[in-house]
Design a protein around this motif. Structure first.
Motif, PDB file in Angstrom:
ATOM      1  N   TYR A 166       0.826  -1.216   0.000  1.00 32.55           N
ATOM      2  CA  TYR A 166       0.000   0.000   0.000  1.00 32.55           C
ATOM      3  C   TYR A 166       0.857   1.262   0.000  1.00 32.55           C
ATOM      4  N   GLU A 167       2.009   1.203   0.646  1.00 35.75           N
ATOM      5  CA  GLU A 167       2.868   2.381   0.762  1.00 35.75           C
ATOM      6  C   GLU A 167       3.395   2.841  -0.600  1.00 35.75           C
ATOM      7  N   GLY A 168       3.450   1.917  -1.587  1.00 36.49           N
ATOM      8  CA  GLY A 168       3.957   2.273  -2.904  1.00 36.49           C
ATOM      9  C   GLY A 168       2.978   3.022  -3.775  1.00 36.49           C
ATOM     10  N   ASN A 169       1.782   3.271  -3.251  1.00 32.45           N
ATOM     11  CA  ASN A 169       0.719   3.943  -3.990  1.00 32.45           C
ATOM     12  C   ASN A 169       0.772   5.444  -3.681  1.00 32.45           C
ATOM     13  N   ASN A 170       1.364   6.216  -4.589  1.00 36.42           N
ATOM     14  CA  ASN A 170       1.518   7.657  -4.372  1.00 36.42           C
ATOM     15  C   ASN A 170       0.526   8.493  -5.166  1.00 36.42           C
ATOM     16  N   ILE A 171       0.164   8.038  -6.359  1.00 39.26           N
ATOM     17  CA  ILE A 171      -0.719   8.795  -7.244  1.00 39.26           C
ATOM     18  C   ILE A 171      -1.828   7.873  -7.718  1.00 39.26           C
ATOM     19  N   ASN A 172      -3.094   8.281  -7.466  1.00 39.17           N
ATOM     20  CA  ASN A 172      -4.243   7.420  -7.761  1.00 39.17           C
ATOM     21  C   ASN A 172      -3.969   6.018  -7.226  1.00 39.17           C
ATOM     22  N   THR A 173      -4.130   4.972  -8.045  1.00 40.61           N
ATOM     23  CA  THR A 173      -3.884   3.620  -7.524  1.00 40.61           C
ATOM     24  C   THR A 173      -2.681   2.957  -8.187  1.00 40.61           C
ATOM     25  N   TRP A 174      -1.802   3.766  -8.820  1.00 38.29           N
ATOM     26  CA  TRP A 174      -0.635   3.198  -9.491  1.00 38.29           C
ATOM     27  C   TRP A 174       0.522   3.009  -8.519  1.00 38.29           C
ATOM     28  N   ILE A 175       1.314   1.999  -8.786  1.00 36.96           N
ATOM     29  CA  ILE A 175       2.458   1.649  -7.953  1.00 36.96           C
ATOM     30  C   ILE A 175       3.743   2.115  -8.643  1.00 36.96           C
ATOM     31  N   GLY A 176       4.602   2.798  -7.894  1.00 37.71           N
ATOM     32  CA  GLY A 176       5.827   3.342  -8.464  1.00 37.71           C
ATOM     33  C   GLY A 176       6.904   2.287  -8.689  1.00 37.71           C
ATOM     34  N   PHE A 177       7.954   2.685  -9.427  1.00 36.82           N
ATOM     35  CA  PHE A 177       9.017   1.755  -9.825  1.00 36.82           C
ATOM     36  C   PHE A 177       9.718   1.121  -8.613  1.00 36.82           C
ATOM     37  N   LYS A 178       9.857   1.903  -7.546  1.00 40.43           N
ATOM     38  CA  LYS A 178      10.555   1.382  -6.366  1.00 40.43           C
ATOM     39  C   LYS A 178       9.843   0.149  -5.823  1.00 40.43           C
ATOM     40  N   HIS A 179       8.535   0.237  -5.725  1.00 36.62           N
ATOM     41  CA  HIS A 179       7.785  -0.879  -5.159  1.00 36.62           C
ATOM     42  C   HIS A 179       7.609  -2.018  -6.152  1.00 36.62           C
ATOM     43  N   VAL A 180       7.676  -1.737  -7.438  1.00 36.74           N
ATOM     44  CA  VAL A 180       7.733  -2.831  -8.407  1.00 36.74           C
ATOM     45  C   VAL A 180       9.035  -3.612  -8.198  1.00 36.74           C
ATOM     46  N   ASN A 181      10.126  -2.890  -7.960  1.00 40.67           N
ATOM     47  CA  ASN A 181      11.387  -3.567  -7.654  1.00 40.67           C
ATOM     48  C   ASN A 181      11.320  -4.325  -6.336  1.00 40.67           C
ATOM     49  N   TYR A 182      10.537  -3.837  -5.387  1.00 39.66           N
ATOM     50  CA  TYR A 182      10.335  -4.594  -4.150  1.00 39.66           C
ATOM     51  C   TYR A 182       9.656  -5.934  -4.439  1.00 39.66           C
ATOM     52  N   LEU A 183       8.748  -5.974  -5.429  1.00 34.63           N
ATOM     53  CA  LEU A 183       8.114  -7.234  -5.804  1.00 34.63           C
ATOM     54  C   LEU A 183       9.158  -8.208  -6.359  1.00 34.63           C
ATOM     55  N   VAL A 184      10.079  -7.674  -7.153  1.00 31.70           N
ATOM     56  CA  VAL A 184      11.168  -8.506  -7.678  1.00 31.70           C
ATOM     57  C   VAL A 184      12.009  -9.040  -6.525  1.00 31.70           C
ATOM     58  N   GLU A 185      12.347  -8.169  -5.579  1.00 25.99           N
ATOM     59  CA  GLU A 185      13.124  -8.586  -4.417  1.00 25.99           C
ATOM     60  C   GLU A 185      12.397  -9.685  -3.647  1.00 25.99           C
ATOM     61  N   GLU A 186      11.104  -9.515  -3.434  1.00 22.80           N
ATOM     62  CA  GLU A 186      10.333 -10.507  -2.697  1.00 22.80           C
ATOM     63  C   GLU A 186      10.309 -11.843  -3.437  1.00 22.80           C
ATOM     64  N   ALA A 187      10.247 -11.785  -4.767  1.00 19.44           N
ATOM     65  CA  ALA A 187      10.261 -13.016  -5.548  1.00 19.44           C
ATOM     66  C   ALA A 187      11.580 -13.765  -5.365  1.00 19.44           C
ATOM     67  N   VAL A 188      12.700 -13.035  -5.363  1.00 20.78           N
ATOM     68  CA  VAL A 188      14.012 -13.673  -5.180  1.00 20.78           C
ATOM     69  C   VAL A 188      14.125 -14.254  -3.767  1.00 20.78           C
ATOM     70  N   LEU A 189      13.690 -13.494  -2.770  1.00 21.74           N
ATOM     71  CA  LEU A 189      13.704 -14.014  -1.404  1.00 21.74           C
ATOM     72  C   LEU A 189      12.829 -15.267  -1.299  1.00 21.74           C
ATOM     73  N   GLY A 190      11.683 -15.246  -1.999  1.00 28.88           N
ATOM     74  CA  GLY A 190      10.800 -16.406  -2.008  1.00 28.88           C
ATOM     75  C   GLY A 190      11.442 -17.620  -2.658  1.00 28.88           C
ATOM     76  N   HIS A 191      12.286 -17.376  -3.663  1.00 27.66           N
ATOM     77  CA  HIS A 191      12.995 -18.471  -4.322  1.00 27.66           C
ATOM     78  C   HIS A 191      13.940 -19.170  -3.334  1.00 27.66           C
ATOM     79  N   PHE A 192      14.684 -18.382  -2.578  1.00 30.32           N
ATOM     80  CA  PHE A 192      15.576 -18.964  -1.570  1.00 30.32           C
ATOM     81  C   PHE A 192      14.753 -19.691  -0.503  1.00 30.32           C
ATOM     82  N   ARG A 193      13.642 -19.088  -0.116  1.00 32.59           N
ATOM     83  CA  ARG A 193      12.795 -19.693   0.910  1.00 32.59           C
ATOM     84  C   ARG A 193      12.217 -21.024   0.429  1.00 32.59           C
TER      85      ARG A 193
END
Length: 329
Positions: free
Chosen positions: A30-57
């Protein structure tokens, strides 16, 4: 489990980690939502990070286990992400993580898709397992992980001699307008720069600035640049309903940056492509032992979109006012 069986099990875990792809479900924060309901690039990269962490998990080596049992810090050191379609609040995506590293390199290709068919995000990620000695130096890295373990994430050659000038406010107000070194680093270029004391919330593993911290700094750099040029994000929002959009971003570690060191951040507009996008480069340095040492570099591509209502937007071309600001004219 006997020692032999445990070693065999870890060997199988590591083999799966570097050969077998995984899939997991990710959802923007939710914190990545700055304008209307779009998610900024930083939080899209957080999704990538979470996917990699999930791979190790998923393969039995979560970051907590790596740290607590083997004294290894999981560090994303190279991130190169293309955003093909926008993410909104409450959307979920399937993240597929495919190992692509060779030898002693942990590298992954990450693809996020919302409908199971179209690629919405693609990313190339490199990971280092850094030996953590801050708490306890007694941990022995098992043989199965030893080839991926590094004593230091990276070691950059100093750029030049440099002196850290003390300020009353820990460099919080030092910019290319006031700091002699920052003036030199931006001289003759279309750039801004500032000093920043590396804050605890941007760090992990007790001492180091982490990838998400650099993503936050890159986002701040964009905000500072356009504000300095008279086209701040709020100005264009209020006057035109224009919002910044990012199709591509990347950051690469060059050395480690430590909590409470002062980071010298230079943000340079490298290219304005026609009147559609512009590419900026972020270079980060610390002064260590009287030398200017680069710690990270990266680029980000920006464009602008206009939103028609709460849900819909479309890309726009830069006008002469915005072009002049981006070119430093």
């Amino acid at each position: 489990m006997s020692a032999t069986n445990k070693e065999y099990a870890l060997d199988a875990v590591v083999t799966a980690l570097i050969t077998q792809p995984t899939e997991t479900t990710v959802r923007p924060r939710y914190e990545g939502n700055n304008i209307n309901t779009w998610i900024g690039f930083k939080h899209v990269n957080y999704l990538v990070e979470e996917a990699v962490l999930g791979h190790f998990r998923a393969h039995g080596l979560p970051s907590r286990t790596l740290f607590e049992e083997y004294g290894l810090g999981l560090e994303i050191t190279d991130l190169d992400t293309r955003i093909l379609n926008a993410f909104h609040l409450d959307e979920t995506a399937t993240a597929r993580v495919e190992p692509v590293g060779e030898g002693d390199t942990l590298a992954f290709r990450v693809v996020l898709t919302k409908d199971g068919q179209n690629k919405d995000v693609t990313s190339k990620v490199k990971v280092a397992l850094r030996r953590e000695r801050y708490v306890d130096d007694a941990y022995a890295v098992p043989a199965e992980l030893k080839r991926f373990a590094v004593e230091r994430i990276a070691t950059a050659e100093p750029v030049r001699d440099a002196e850290l000038l003390p300020t009353a406010d820990l460099g919080l107000t030092a910019t290319h307008n006031t700091d002699p070194l920052l003036k030199e680093l931006t001289e003759g270029s279309n750039a801004i720069a500032w000093r920043w004391r590396i804050a605890y919330p941007y760090c992990h593993n007790n001492e180091r600035l982490q990838m998400s911290g650099y993503l936050r700094l890159m986002e701040e750099a964009k905000d500072r640049l356009v504000a300095h040029r008279g086209i701040s994000i709020k100005t264009l929002l209020d006057e035109r309903k224009w919002i910044p959009v990012v199709p591509h971003s990347k950051i690469r570690f060059l050395d480690e940056a430590l909590m409470e060191e002062e980071l010298h951040i230079v943000f340079t507009v490298e290219e304005v492509f026609k009147d559609v996008t512009y590419t900026s480069r972020m270079d980060c340095y610390v002064i260590r032992d009287g030398k200017l040492v680069p710690t990270a570099t990266g680029t980000i591509v920006h464009g602008y979109a206009v939103f028609e209502n709460r849900k819909d937007w479309s890309l726009v071309n830069f006008d002469q006012h915005v072009l002049a600001a981006l070119r430093g004219e």
